[in-house]
Design a protein around this motif. Sequence first.
Motif: not given
Length: 150
Positions: A22-28, A30-35, A143-147
């Motif tokens: 879920e986190l991987r998909l959400a991050c992907m 968001i990244s795609r939308r921001v770009r 936390i995500l930065t740590k990961v």
Amino acid sequence: MSEQTPSYAALRPSAVSSLAGELRLACMRISRRVRYESTDSIAPHQFSVMCRLEESPRTPGELAEIERVSAPSMTRTVAGLAERGWVERAQDPTDRRQVIVTLTDEARQALKDTRRKRDAWMAVRVGHLDPEEQAVLQRAAAILTKVANE
């Protein structure tokens, strides 16, 4: 009345796996939308290389290693950036077989403009959240930065 520290139980492996997906998909997403929403003209792989060069000048080999791509792929990326006037290549003074790649002032401005657009897009969305959600995201960002840095 004493404050109690909440106790958190470790997630079962299947729950960790599900959360990771879920986190991987959400991050992907968001990244795609921001770009997409920032409508910048810098390709994602170019943006990443430019950010690395902002830290310090590097050889194409160092960039390839950092970005985890092949040397020929990085050579193409650097050539594309040079064509746009965003990087300059110079012979390494200590090893004339090597090339050192540096950002131009134009590239630094392009990075600044792109970041401003991307941050503005994200700020609008975070601004629409309630204070509790914003606090959760503040903690999650750390936390995500740590990961990401592991």
